[in-house]
Design a protein around this motif. Structure first.
Motif, mmCIF file in Angstrom:
data_model
loop_
_atom_site.group_PDB
_atom_site.id
_atom_site.type_symbol
_atom_site.label_atom_id
_atom_site.label_comp_id
_atom_site.label_asym_id
_atom_site.label_seq_id
_atom_site.Cartn_x
_atom_site.Cartn_y
_atom_site.Cartn_z
ATOM 1 N N THR A 255 0.843 -1.201 0.000
ATOM 2 C CA THR A 255 0.000 0.000 0.000
ATOM 3 C C THR A 255 0.876 1.248 0.000
ATOM 4 O O THR A 255 1.785 1.366 0.828
ATOM 5 N N PHE A 256 0.598 2.173 -0.933
ATOM 6 C CA PHE A 256 1.461 3.368 -0.996
ATOM 7 C C PHE A 256 0.691 4.595 -1.483
ATOM 8 O O PHE A 256 1.204 5.432 -2.197
ATOM 9 N N LYS A 257 -0.567 4.696 -1.098
ATOM 10 C CA LYS A 257 -1.410 5.801 -1.550
ATOM 11 C C LYS A 257 -1.431 6.981 -0.585
ATOM 12 O O LYS A 257 -1.472 8.134 -1.001
ATOM 13 N N ASP A 258 -1.408 6.692 0.732
ATOM 14 C CA ASP A 258 -1.535 7.772 1.705
ATOM 15 C C ASP A 258 -0.343 8.730 1.630
ATOM 16 O O ASP A 258 -0.503 9.946 1.758
ATOM 17 N N LEU A 259 0.837 8.165 1.424
ATOM 18 C CA LEU A 259 2.022 9.010 1.345
ATOM 19 C C LEU A 259 1.929 9.936 0.138
ATOM 20 O O LEU A 259 2.327 11.099 0.198
ATOM 21 N N GLN B 246 -10.646 19.394 19.508
ATOM 22 C CA GLN B 246 -9.859 20.630 19.410
ATOM 23 C C GLN B 246 -8.376 20.374 19.193
ATOM 24 O O GLN B 246 -7.621 21.298 18.924
ATOM 25 N N THR B 247 -7.970 19.127 19.355
ATOM 26 C CA THR B 247 -6.572 18.784 19.077
ATOM 27 C C THR B 247 -6.552 17.491 18.272
ATOM 28 O O THR B 247 -7.059 16.464 18.719
ATOM 29 N N ALA B 248 -5.997 17.590 17.069
ATOM 30 C CA ALA B 248 -5.920 16.402 16.214
ATOM 31 C C ALA B 248 -4.452 16.063 15.977
ATOM 32 O O ALA B 248 -3.601 16.954 15.912
ATOM 33 N N TYR B 249 -4.153 14.770 15.879
ATOM 34 C CA TYR B 249 -2.787 14.330 15.584
ATOM 35 C C TYR B 249 -2.776 13.545 14.270
ATOM 36 O O TYR B 249 -3.736 12.856 13.941
ATOM 37 N N ILE B 250 -1.676 13.705 13.543
ATOM 38 C CA ILE B 250 -1.467 12.867 12.356
ATOM 39 C C ILE B 250 -0.320 11.927 12.699
ATOM 40 O O ILE B 250 0.829 12.366 12.833
ATOM 41 N N TYR B 251 -0.619 10.650 12.894
ATOM 42 C CA TYR B 251 0.431 9.677 13.209
ATOM 43 C C TYR B 251 1.004 9.184 11.892
ATOM 44 O O TYR B 251 0.377 8.434 11.154
ATOM 45 N N ILE B 252 2.215 9.628 11.593
ATOM 46 C CA ILE B 252 2.815 9.326 10.291
ATOM 47 C C ILE B 252 4.012 8.401 10.471
ATOM 48 O O ILE B 252 4.790 8.565 11.421
ATOM 49 N N ARG B 253 4.143 7.416 9.612
ATOM 50 C CA ARG B 253 5.212 6.432 9.797
ATOM 51 C C ARG B 253 6.572 7.119 9.881
ATOM 52 O O ARG B 253 6.853 8.082 9.163
ATOM 53 N N GLY B 254 7.418 6.602 10.757
ATOM 54 C CA GLY B 254 8.698 7.241 11.058
ATOM 55 C C GLY B 254 9.633 7.378 9.876
ATOM 56 O O GLY B 254 10.399 8.334 9.770
ATOM 57 N N GLU B 255 9.564 6.417 8.946
ATOM 58 C CA GLU B 255 10.468 6.436 7.792
ATOM 59 C C GLU B 255 10.132 7.590 6.858
ATOM 60 O O GLU B 255 10.957 7.996 6.046
ATOM 61 N N PHE B 256 8.909 8.103 6.976
ATOM 62 C CA PHE B 256 8.446 9.086 6.004
ATOM 63 C C PHE B 256 8.787 10.509 6.459
ATOM 64 O O PHE B 256 7.924 11.333 6.753
ATOM 65 N N ILE B 257 10.083 10.772 6.485
ATOM 66 C CA ILE B 257 10.616 12.024 7.007
ATOM 67 C C ILE B 257 10.130 13.209 6.158
ATOM 68 O O ILE B 257 9.688 14.238 6.679
ATOM 69 N N ALA B 258 10.157 13.040 4.836
ATOM 70 C CA ALA B 258 9.762 14.133 3.946
ATOM 71 C C ALA B 258 8.284 14.479 4.138
ATOM 72 O O ALA B 258 7.892 15.653 4.103
ATOM 73 N N GLY B 259 7.479 13.488 4.368
ATOM 74 C CA GLY B 259 6.045 13.710 4.553
ATOM 75 C C GLY B 259 5.761 14.520 5.804
ATOM 76 O O GLY B 259 4.898 15.408 5.814
ATOM 77 N N ALA B 260 6.502 14.225 6.873
ATOM 78 C CA ALA B 260 6.302 14.965 8.123
ATOM 79 C C ALA B 260 6.674 16.435 7.925
ATOM 80 O O ALA B 260 5.986 17.339 8.408
ATOM 81 N N THR B 261 7.753 16.670 7.177
ATOM 82 C CA THR B 261 8.181 18.047 6.911
ATOM 83 C C THR B 261 7.128 18.799 6.108
ATOM 84 O O THR B 261 6.800 19.945 6.393
#
Ligand code: FMN
Ligand code: SF4
Ligand code: FES
Lengths: 427, 168
Positions: free
Chosen positions: A90-94, A118-133
């Protein structure tokens, strides 16, 4: 060509996903509309009527899930976007995050408004450094434009969004393991009930939704639930992004009506098989689901049709294998993965995944025994339906299906004391 | 890691324990691995016992308690990559670097790691170095790939010879 919803903007070759480009193509109009025209309750009802079902794996109706959240205004509630994208194949969310992050942020805003978060989090896989940025940047831009933070668009509704990186553990895609991880703990799944909707993050009401699920929301709000449910079947509505990989000519993400026939997806959109080889097997919903063979090519990809065919729609990751593929080797790779990723809390899963991997490796290496086939089935049987989370089932069901359709191949390995597929990658 | 950074991260969560993963990532980014000193600092700042910190660190594949290579080369060996030749790609990397998967080169430049699906199966076989994804990487590409990484490292080392070293 059917109309795209989530990836329509991306068809414009120059689209870079900035907030200016997003706004110029209708971005953040859905949240403005919802804040003006909807109460949280009517927004939940709207999503329920659209028939939208979760794209993370289980296919649970989104509006129904939101409805389980207690309405008590005194309770803090959380929305967590599941961007772990850990299901193999699976590689669509990224892609959705990289190329159009504001579509996701607007989806999160809408879901937050609906459940009173009032507070939402996006839990993003650790390997996906560019996505977090990219998300950090998009969140900053959205806040500058007044779409995030306090009193959004003068409505009195306030919400903050924070990305949160995982650190390399498949199990953290499972929603309760994800919540444990977000609390700063090991990602050990929790026993359910209670479900996250009543006792989730910090034991407070929490909705966990997949990236693609949330990305659908702005479009449903702007164009209406009837429009959305007119695509697909009565029970599986809208489009879906299928991630196609393996032995096809054009691997990639294809957004299509959710009930597209498998044959059309593989042979028209993904370009058919490489090197003129013949299709042997398809895993239609990520590595956790049972395999299907050529005779199922006319099956449609919606939740019900795939279930009827004996498999599952899962995460939408479609792995295609041609005639050169060794199914014992496939089983070995899949079992190795679940063995590595089992969190170890349940004996059936911890021991079962280890035995599956060991036995399959033995057969692949030509050291298998006749009794191993029954042994495999026995292990699978013992792994199912008895554990804290579904990982154990997810490890057992695929192996059972490989034995069911390709049992003679397993026997051949044992009789010939070698893998008959000389060109197999693992050899 | 400045006090300001720590504060900014803590402010995102109602309970400070939630800041553990983000702060571990930052510590590892600075030193290349999680030093004893970093673990002590985090357990103090977050009000956790040393065991609570270590059990989290060892649960996640991305965290390291020992120094490794300056750069990690991750080769995906999950199904879609394996169907398209990932095992051969792993072997070519082992040959080009003169080490086995999981090991670090003698010069300390690289650590080679087999990893599970990187969610980029559309470009399988996939290799990730830092934030960058590469694919499809064919076995024939590997030798040149390693050469290019070595060249990049040489350039960045030269840079650090002239600049004061950032020591966090
Ligand atoms: C072992 C396991 C791994 C999972 N991995 C993911 C994942 O990577 N991404 C995801 O969205 N859902 C994943 N799920 C499903 C989640 O538990 C949850 O059902 C989903 O995030 C809910 O969102 P949805 O209703 O929008 O689909 C996983 C489930 C299991 C059992
Ligand atoms: S089924 Fe496996 S992964 Fe899930 S909780 Fe039990 S041991 Fe952990
Ligand atoms: S299997 Fe290698 S990136 Fe998914």
């Amino acid at each position: 060509m059917s109309e795209k919803i989530l990836t329509k903007r991306l068809e414009n070759p120059g689209y870079g996903g900035t907030i200016e480009e997003h706004l110029a193509t209708g971005g953040y109009q859905a949240i403005a509309k919802a804040l003006k025209e909807h109460t949280p309750a009517s927004l939940i009802e709207l999503v329920r009527r659209s028939g939208l079902r979760g794209r993370g794996g289980a296919g649970f109706p989104t509006g129904v899930k939101w409805g389980f959240v207690p309405k008590d205004p005194g309770l803090t509630k959380y929305l967590v976007c599941n961007a772990d994208e850990s299901e193999p194949g699976t590689f669509k969310d990224l892609d959705l995050i990289m190329r159009d992050p504001h579509q996701l942020l607007e989806g999160i805003l809408l879901a937050s408004y609906a459940i009173g978060c009032q507070t939402a989090y996006i839990y993003i896989r650790g390997e996906f450094i560019a996505g977090a940025t990219i998300l950090e940047r998009a969140i900053k831009d959205a806040a500058t434009h007044g779409f995030l933070g306090k009193d959004i668009l003068g409505s009195g509704f306030s919400v903050e969004i924070h990305p949160h990186r995982g650190a390399g553990a498949y199990i953290c895609g499972e929603e309760t393991a994800l919540l444990e991880s977000l609390e700063g703990k090991r990602g050990l799944p929790r026993l359910k009930p209670p479900f996250p909707a009543t006792a989730g993050l910090y034991r407070l009401p929490t909705v966990v939704n997949n990236v693609e699920t949330l990305c659908n929301l702005p479009h449903i709000v702007l164009r209406g639930p009837e429009w959305f449910s007119s695509i697909g079947t009565p029970k599986s509505t809208g489009t879906r992004i299928f991630s196609v990989s393996g032995h096809v000519r054009r691997p990639g993400n294809y957004e299509l009506p959710i009930d597209v026939p498998m044959r059309e997806l593989i042979f028209e959109h993904a370009g058919g098989m490489r090197d003129g080889r013949r299709l042997k097997a398809v895993i239609p919903g990520g590595s956790s689901v049972p395999v299907l063979t050529e005779q199922y090519l006319d099956t449609r990809m919606d939740f019900e049709s795939l279930a009827k065919a004996g498999s599952m729609a899962g995460s939408g990751g479609v792995i295609v294998m041609d005639e050169s593929t060794c199914m014992v080797r496939t089983g070995e790779v899949v079992a190795r993965f679940y063995h590595h990723e089992s969190c170890g809390q349940c004996t059936q899963c911890r021991e079962g995944t280890a035995w599956l991997h060991k036995t399959l490796r033995r057969i692949e290496e030509g050291r298998g025994r006749k009794a191993d086939l029954d042994l495999l089935l026995d292990i699978c049987e013992n792994m199912k339906g008895k554990t804290i989370c579904p990982l154990s089932d997810a490890a057992a069901m695929p192996i059972e299906s490989y034995l069911k359709y390709f049992g003679d191949e397993f026997e051949q390995h044992i009789v010939e004391r070698a893998c008959p597929f000389a060109s197999t990658d693992g050899s | 890691m400045t006090e300001e950074t720590i504060h900014k991260i803590l402010s995102r969560y109602p309970h400070r324990r939630s800041a553990l993963l983000p702060l571990l990532h930052l510590c590892q980014q600075e030193a290349g691995y999680l030093t004893d000193e970093a673990l002590r600092l985090l357990s103090k700042r977050l009000g956790l016992s040393p065991t609570q910190v270590v059990e989290v660190v060892t649960f996640y594949d991305m965290f390291h308690l020992k120094p490794g290579g300056q750069r990690e080369i991750w080769v995906c060996h999950n199904l879609s990559c394996s169907l398209l030749g990932a095992e051969k790609v792993v072997r070519r990397f082992e040959e080009a670097l003169g080490i086995g998967a999981g090991e670090t080169t003698q010069d300390g430049l690289f650590r080679l790691k087999r990893v599970e699906c990187l969610a980029a199966c559309g470009i399988a076989p996939v290799v990730q170095v830092g934030a960058e994804y590469y694919g499809p990487v064919s076995p024939q590409d590997v030798a040149q790939f390693v050469e290019r990484l070595r060249a990049q490292s040489a350039v960045s080392n030269q840079g650090s010879a002239f600049l004061p070293k950032a020591d966090g």
